[in-house]
Scaffold this active site. Structure first.
Site, PDB file in Angstrom:
ATOM      1  N   HIS A  52      -0.981  -3.748   6.470  1.00 39.24           N
ATOM      2  CA  HIS A  52      -1.933  -4.789   6.859  1.00 39.24           C
ATOM      3  C   HIS A  52      -2.956  -4.186   7.817  1.00 39.24           C
ATOM      4  O   HIS A  52      -2.687  -3.176   8.475  1.00 39.24           O
ATOM      5  CB  HIS A  52      -1.202  -5.943   7.541  1.00 39.24           C
ATOM      6  CG  HIS A  52      -0.354  -6.748   6.616  1.00 39.24           C
ATOM      7  ND1 HIS A  52       0.029  -8.035   6.902  1.00 39.24           N
ATOM      8  CD2 HIS A  52       0.191  -6.455   5.406  1.00 39.24           C
ATOM      9  CE1 HIS A  52       0.771  -8.507   5.916  1.00 39.24           C
ATOM     10  NE2 HIS A  52       0.892  -7.555   4.997  1.00 39.24           N
ATOM     11  N   GLU A  54      -4.073  -5.046  10.765  1.00 39.04           N
ATOM     12  CA  GLU A  54      -3.676  -4.928  12.169  1.00 39.04           C
ATOM     13  C   GLU A  54      -2.699  -3.773  12.374  1.00 39.04           C
ATOM     14  O   GLU A  54      -2.840  -2.994  13.325  1.00 39.04           O
ATOM     15  CB  GLU A  54      -3.042  -6.240  12.660  1.00 39.04           C
ATOM     16  CG  GLU A  54      -3.971  -7.427  12.622  1.00 39.04           C
ATOM     17  CD  GLU A  54      -3.937  -8.209  11.303  1.00 39.04           C
ATOM     18  OE1 GLU A  54      -4.309  -9.390  11.320  1.00 39.04           O
ATOM     19  OE2 GLU A  54      -3.543  -7.633  10.259  1.00 39.04           O
ATOM     20  N   CYS A  82      -0.450 -12.390  10.540  1.00 40.06           N
ATOM     21  CA  CYS A  82       0.807 -12.866   9.972  1.00 40.06           C
ATOM     22  C   CYS A  82       1.925 -12.569  10.975  1.00 40.06           C
ATOM     23  O   CYS A  82       1.713 -11.847  11.951  1.00 40.06           O
ATOM     24  CB  CYS A  82       1.082 -12.165   8.639  1.00 40.06           C
ATOM     25  SG  CYS A  82       1.586 -10.441   8.807  1.00 40.06           S
ATOM     26  N   CYS A  85       2.381  -8.774  11.687  1.00 41.64           N
ATOM     27  CA  CYS A  85       1.311  -8.193  12.485  1.00 41.64           C
ATOM     28  C   CYS A  85       1.356  -8.690  13.925  1.00 41.64           C
ATOM     29  O   CYS A  85       1.129  -7.917  14.853  1.00 41.64           O
ATOM     30  CB  CYS A  85      -0.038  -8.489  11.847  1.00 41.64           C
ATOM     31  SG  CYS A  85      -0.273  -7.619  10.274  1.00 41.64           S
TER      32      CYS A  85
END
Length: 155
Positions: A52, A54, A82, A85
């Protein structure tokens, strides 16, 4: 300055879509008013469900600084992180998080994390994913060894 860095995160998300690298997410880690790292979602291009934006930005920032602690840094995300993250942001000890779109905006585009938010607080036997703790001999031995090391780097 917060809007400038957040706009950059959104630009990265748009770029990710345009180049087909992964989902529409971008993140920027800033230290002392300077961009330390920036990243996009690379889940599909790297075949890595943890890639992801991040997490990728945190990994890059840590590598540049040569440490796993990002105290003194701020992260800007194109979308509300999410649960994975958000946990990574906490583990990195980042000082602050700014985000643009909400998780509801993401859900409307097909990135719905509501199941995760619902599943995480459930007890082992109540989760959709079968989750079973097996008691085995030596399960805590690694922790005992860790506690005994005087030169360990705590985190």
């Amino acid at each position: 300055m917060h809007e400038v860095f957040l706009r950059r995160a959104v630009e990265l998300a748009e770029e990710s879509v345009r180049l087909g690298r992964g989902g529409p997410f971008g993140a920027v880690v800033v230290s002392d008013g300077t961009i330390l790292s920036e990243a996009t979602n690379r889940v599909t291009s790297l075949c890595d469900p943890t890639a992801h934006a991040e997490v990728n930005a945190i990994r890059e920032a840590c590598a540049k600084l040569g440490r796993f602690d990002l105290r003194g840094c701020t992260i800007y995300a194109s979308c509300e992180p999410c649960p994975m993250c958000l946990a990574a942001i906490y583990w990195a000890r980042i000082d602050a998080l700014y985000y643009a779109a909400t998780r509801h905006d993401a859900a409307a585009a097909g990135f719905d994390d509501s199941e995760l938010y619902e599943e995480i607080p459930k007890a082992d036997g109540e989760r959709r994913l079968p989750t079973v703790r097996l008691t085995i001999a030596g399960a805590t031995t690694p922790f005992e060894a860790w506690r005994g090391i005087a030169t360990k780097t705590p985190y």
